[in-house]
Structure formats: C-alpha cells, structure tokens
Design a protein around this motif. Structure first.
Motif, PDB file in Angstrom:
ATOM      1  N   UNK A   1       0.835  -1.635   0.161  1.00 45.72           N
ATOM      2  CA  UNK A   1      -0.077  -0.194  -0.064  1.00 45.72           C
ATOM      3  C   UNK A   1       0.866   1.123   0.433  1.00 45.72           C
ATOM      4  N   UNK A   2       0.140   2.600  -0.793  1.00 48.67           N
ATOM      5  CA  UNK A   2       1.097   3.972  -0.322  1.00 48.67           C
ATOM      6  C   UNK A   2       1.318   4.386   0.877  1.00 48.67           C
ATOM      7  N   UNK A   3       2.397   4.880   0.609  1.00 48.92           N
ATOM      8  CA  UNK A   3       2.777   5.310   2.411  1.00 48.92           C
ATOM      9  C   UNK A   3       1.926   6.230   2.954  1.00 48.92           C
ATOM     10  N   UNK A   4       1.153   6.087   3.698  1.00 47.53           N
ATOM     11  CA  UNK A   4       0.215   6.765   3.784  1.00 47.53           C
ATOM     12  C   UNK A   4      -0.740   6.185   4.817  1.00 47.53           C
ATOM     13  N   UNK A   5      -1.202   6.914   6.143  1.00 44.17           N
ATOM     14  CA  UNK A   5      -2.554   6.138   6.989  1.00 44.17           C
ATOM     15  C   UNK A   5      -3.464   4.655   6.435  1.00 44.17           C
ATOM     16  N   UNK A   6      -3.170   3.794   7.224  1.00 41.79           N
ATOM     17  CA  UNK A   6      -4.122   2.001   7.101  1.00 41.79           C
ATOM     18  C   UNK A   6      -4.763   2.365   7.950  1.00 41.79           C
TER      19      UNK A   6
END
Length: 576
Positions: A14-19
């Motif tokens: 997944x992108x380097x964003x909050x999950x």
C-alpha cells in the motif's frame, strides 16, 4: 515465512499513507505487519526518519523482532534497515517521552520513575472515596468525549473522582518524579500537549508508526496518538474490533473501526482465517456478522463447536471429559486450554488458595510459590523486591522500580544494577536466599526466611547504604503460615496429572490453541450468543476464535434447557 495472500500483499504494498486494516482472527496479522514494516523501510531508503512497529504484549514484540531480523537481511545496504523500533506502545512512549522529558512537565527535579504501590511514601498520596481513602495507585485516567476524567474501580464498577482533587494529587506525586502505569500515560499526553516543540521532535524522529492489535488502544493512548497524527505522523492501525475486551480503559475497538473515516486514511481488510476449521469460522461469522473464509479444510478427526452443561461442584468431571475429547480429536494437551471470563471462576476451577502468611511474609511466600510451582522467576523476583523494600527504613523513592525495571534507575541511586543482581541471586537461591516452598511453612520455611533476609539486609546496608527498618522480627512474624509446606506433594501430583492450562480469556488473547473449553456462567453464555455488542460478548468471541480444531462451551446445568435452542441456532452441537 510463507508467501503472502493477495489481501496481505495489498497491505504490504500500500502507499506510504495511513492505513486502517480490519483483520479477522487468525488472519496472519503478525506476518503482514512485519512484511509491511520491511517494505516501508525499503521505500524510505536512507531517510533519517525511523519506523515504529508497536503492539501491546512483550510476546508479540519478541515475535516481531525475530521475524524482522530474518526479513531485514534481504534489504539492500543503505536503506536504514536498523532505523526501526519494535516495542510495546507503553514502552515506546515511556522510553521516548516519559523518561527523558516527563520530569519537566511533572515539575520534578529528577527523571521520572515507576512506582508499584508497595512504596511506603505512597501512604501520603491518597484520595477520598465514600468508603475509605485509597492510594493513588488505584487512580485511573480516561478521556471521555475529549475531556480527561479520573476514576477508581469498586466491585467492577467505575467511580468518578473529582477532577480538581485528582489533578492536585497527581501533581503532588508528579513533583517527586513518581508515576504509576496509568499516570505515566497521562504525563506523556500532558508533555506532548503542553510542549509543541517536543511533539514536533517525536514526529520528526518517527514519521511512520504501525500499531498491531489496535483494538486494544485505550482512551489515553488514543489521545496521545491523535496528538501525533495531528502533528503529521503517519499512523497505521491493524487489528480486529471484535476483540476489544478492555472496556474499562476505553479499549472497545471503536477507535480502530472508525479510523478509516479520517481524511487520508486508506481501508484494507484481511478476511482469510488460517487458524480455525470451517465450522468454527462459520460460528465466528455468526457471532460478529462478518463473512470471513476458512483457509483450512475440515480434518478427518472430530472437530467443530459444541456446548454442554456442568455442575458447579463437578469441574473435574467436565475437564476430564474434555481431555478425553482432546485425545479423540488428536489435539495437543499442551496447546489447549480451559478459559474463563474472569479471575474468580478461573481461580475456583484451578483451586487456587490465597497466599499464606501476612504482610511481608505473605509477599515472600507468594514469591516462593511462583518460583517453585510455576517457574515464574520474573514475578517472583518482583515480589522479593517489594518484600525487601518494605523491610528498609525510609527506602529511596522509586527503589522497587529501580530494582525491577532495567534502565529505570533514578539518578540518586547509581548502583541499581548491582542491587538488582543481589535481589535476583536471593530470589533464585533456595538455600541461601528465598527458601524452598516445599519446606514446612511455619517452622522450617519461616526460620530460614528470617535468617536469610537478615543476612541480605546486612549486606544491603554495608554495600549500598540501605538501612534495615527497626523490629524486623515483628515485620516477619509467622502469623497465618500453615503447619505444612507452602507447596505440597499434592500440588506436584496435580501438576503432572492435569497439565491442561486453566486461564482467563485475557491471558490467552492473541494465541492459537488446538482446543478450547470456555467455561461460563449463564450470563456469560447469553452474551456470547448475542454477539459482539458488549464487552462480555467480545470476550466470548475471543475465547471461541482461539480454537483451531475444537471448541466446547460449558454452561451451568440448570441453564442448559434455556440456552439449548440458542446454541443450536448458532451452529453448536450438544456434547453427547
């Protein structure tokens, strides 16, 4: 480590964003979290920021560390493979915020240190209740609708304490540098809230934070995390809201289940259960309203979910029958357990007796039983430290924490490591230290304890300047000790004949067991069958989803007729 499923791989890549990753029981959360950590470290390259992977138990942390050490070997050089921190959430905020910076917010002249409740100076820090004054170690903190409140627990009910009085008491204790586990989190929140420059430093050092078992995030943890998130930290939560079983701390899974509603948070799901047989997965789906899929096929041996009745004076008969079912199912006795909702029922089934003795003698007796019955040297060591501190004249503040918490040594006691070693040696040595629990308690064990403790106290005075209290003999009276061993031959026989573990559901959380016997009272069973809308219902769900092959739920016999239709409607079969 086995290959990832498409669901797991999607989380890892997944992108380097909050999950927000909502995962069912047995879905491989640990493997996914570690693989995600490795991928994040690879994506960050040689940037200076660190990635933190946090959980809520030392067992989980050890598992994460070992897995990461294996996987990180494949990382190319120059990608900052060592710029990670794997710890418990409490350990992370304590080491990075509370110990180095907390004393400034607390108004203390020394580094913050943990107190356990045994320290004599805490008698001056009490708060009023309708019944009697209680020590500050019984005071807890929560955030309700964003506002802090203070409470204590009485008969499993929460009683509020006036905010002004609680803040004054906490502030007075804070000036000494002392904190309890609960108040430590409160001071971390205060430090970050009141010192924006500190908040910025923490976020700059840890721009990415992953939290496993995120359903266990309590209200104070949540308040801390929201400060970090609002300051720019990229926080990923992984867990199962249906396993939120710490309502008293505000950890009911709601923060996790609603996290995806925050702007910029991406939602993922893990729905393949690698642990349990299809019948147990189907049962779990019926309890929580999910549609998870069993990865395993149905085995040829007996398996599934069953219910049965028991009479309260015939626990042994029920457990014996369950052990027989384990043998037929091919389940490993050492990887199976009897689980209960709370400590009371657990202790009744185990036949636990209250520790013998009174006062400090009771503390040492408990330590001896822990060491000699359960090989639990760590908890025995902690109790010995408490017992020894109680026998000193005006011990330094934070002495017990100084002894038991490595790296938590107050500045005024620089020889903490040497002192810790002396207490550890005393705890382990059944001849020259803590006497064997197999000695006759009121004669052999007691006399040897008094003699050995006097020798230890003399050594502590000579080498560390710690003065023994007056009237040691009165503090070590043999009142309450039986004319028998603290741990007799019967206990040994029982241990060998019945090695089946009997424990609370909370202690088994996160584990995978071959077979589970969940022993309930009528209301426990009713809430299990009603689903995960209440804490007791979620506790039943956690008990049920620990089982790989075989689940038994036992209810009092006099409730069986009322509950039978409900069990059958959920897919349980009755034990023959």
């Amino acid at each position: 480590m086995s290959a990832l499923t498409p669901e797991q791989q999607a989380v890892v890549d997944a992108p380097m964003e909050p999950l927000c990753v909502i995962a069912c029981a047995g879905s491989g959360k640990t493997k996914t979290a570690v693989q995600r950590l490795v991928q994040m470290r690879r994506s960050l390259g040689n940037t200076r920021g660190r990635v933190a992977l946090l959980s809520f138990s030392n067992v989980a942390v050890d598992t994460f560390r070992k897995a990461y050490d294996v996987l990180a070997r494949d990382l190319p050089t120059g990608v900052g493979r060592d710029r990670v921190e794997i710890d418990t959430l409490d350990g992370f905020i304590t080491s990075n915020i509370l110990r180095p910076h907390g004393h400034r917010t607390m108004g203390a002249s020394q580094a913050a240190y943990l107190v356990t409740g045994s320290e004599t100076f805490l008698s001056g820090f009490t708060f009023k209740t309708p019944s009697f004054p209680m020590r500050i170690t019984e005071l807890h903190v929560a955030f309700v609708k964003g506002q802090e409140c203070f409470y204590y627990r009485r008969n499993d009910e929460l009683e509020l304490v006036a905010n002004a009085a609680a803040r004054d008491l906490i502030g007075r204790l804070g000036k000494t540098g002392a904190y309890t586990h609960d108040l430590g989190r409160y001071w971390v929140y205060r430090a970050l809230k009141e010192r924006p420059e500190l908040l910025k430093v923490v976020v700059r050092r840890y721009p990415h934070i992953l939290i496993d078992e995120a359903q266990d995030i309590g209200s104070v943890h949540q308040a801390i995390l929201l400060l970090l998130i609002d300051a720019g930290a990229c926080v990923t939560l992984i867990g199962d809201p249906n396993q939120g079983i710490y309502d008293f701390a505000g950890a009911d899974g709601k923060f996790l289940s609603e996290y995806h509603e925050r702007p910029g948070v991406l939602q993922y799901s893990l729905k393949r259960n690698f642990r349990s047989v299809p019948r147990i997965v189907s049962l779990a789906n019926g309890l929580c309203g999910r549609d998870d899929v069993a990865e395993r096929g149905a085995p040829a041996t007996p398996h599934g979910a069953y219910f049965t009745g028991y009479k309260r004076d015939q626990h042994v008969k029920l457990i014996t029958a369950f052990q027989g079912a384990l043998a037929v199912a091919g389940a490993d006795l050492k990887r199976s357990a009897v689980l209960c909702r709370g400590r009371g029922l657990t202790e009744a089934i185990r036949g636990d007796a209250a520790p013998a003795g009174q006062g400090s003698v009771k503390v040492f007796a408990t330590a001896a039983v822990l060491r000699d019955q359960k090989n639990d040297f760590q908890n025995a060591f902690q109790r010995v430290a408490i017992g020894v501190a109680a026998l000193l004249d005006k011990p330094p503040h934070g002495l017990v924490s100084c002894i038991t918490q490595a790296g938590a040594s107050p500045a005024q006691f620089p020889r903490a490591r040497a002192l810790r070693r002396e207490i550890w040696i005393f705890t382990r040595d059944a001849k020259a230290g803590l006497p064997s629990a197999f000695l006759t308690a009121d004669t052999q064990w007691h006399s040897q304890l008094v003699a050995n403790v006097r020798i230890l106290l003399n050594k502590l005075q000579t080498e560390f300047g710690l003065t023994p209290a007056a009237n040691i003999g009165l503090k070590l009276k043999k009142t309450g000790l039986p004319n028998a061993a603290l741990l007799g031959t019967k206990d040994l026989a029982d241990e060998k004949a019945a090695p089946l573990r009997i424990d609370t559901v909370h202690q088994a959380k996160g584990e995978s067991l071959d077979a589970v016997l969940y022993m309930t009272l009528k209301d426990h069973a009713q809430e299990l069958l009603a689903g995960v809308g209440t804490e007791v219902g979620r506790i039943g769900y956690v008990a049920s989803t620990r089982a790989r092959d075989l689940l038994w739920v036992a209810v009092p016999s006099n409730a069986l007729n009322d509950l039978r239709p409900l069990f059958e409607a959920k897919g349980f079969q009755e034990v023959d």
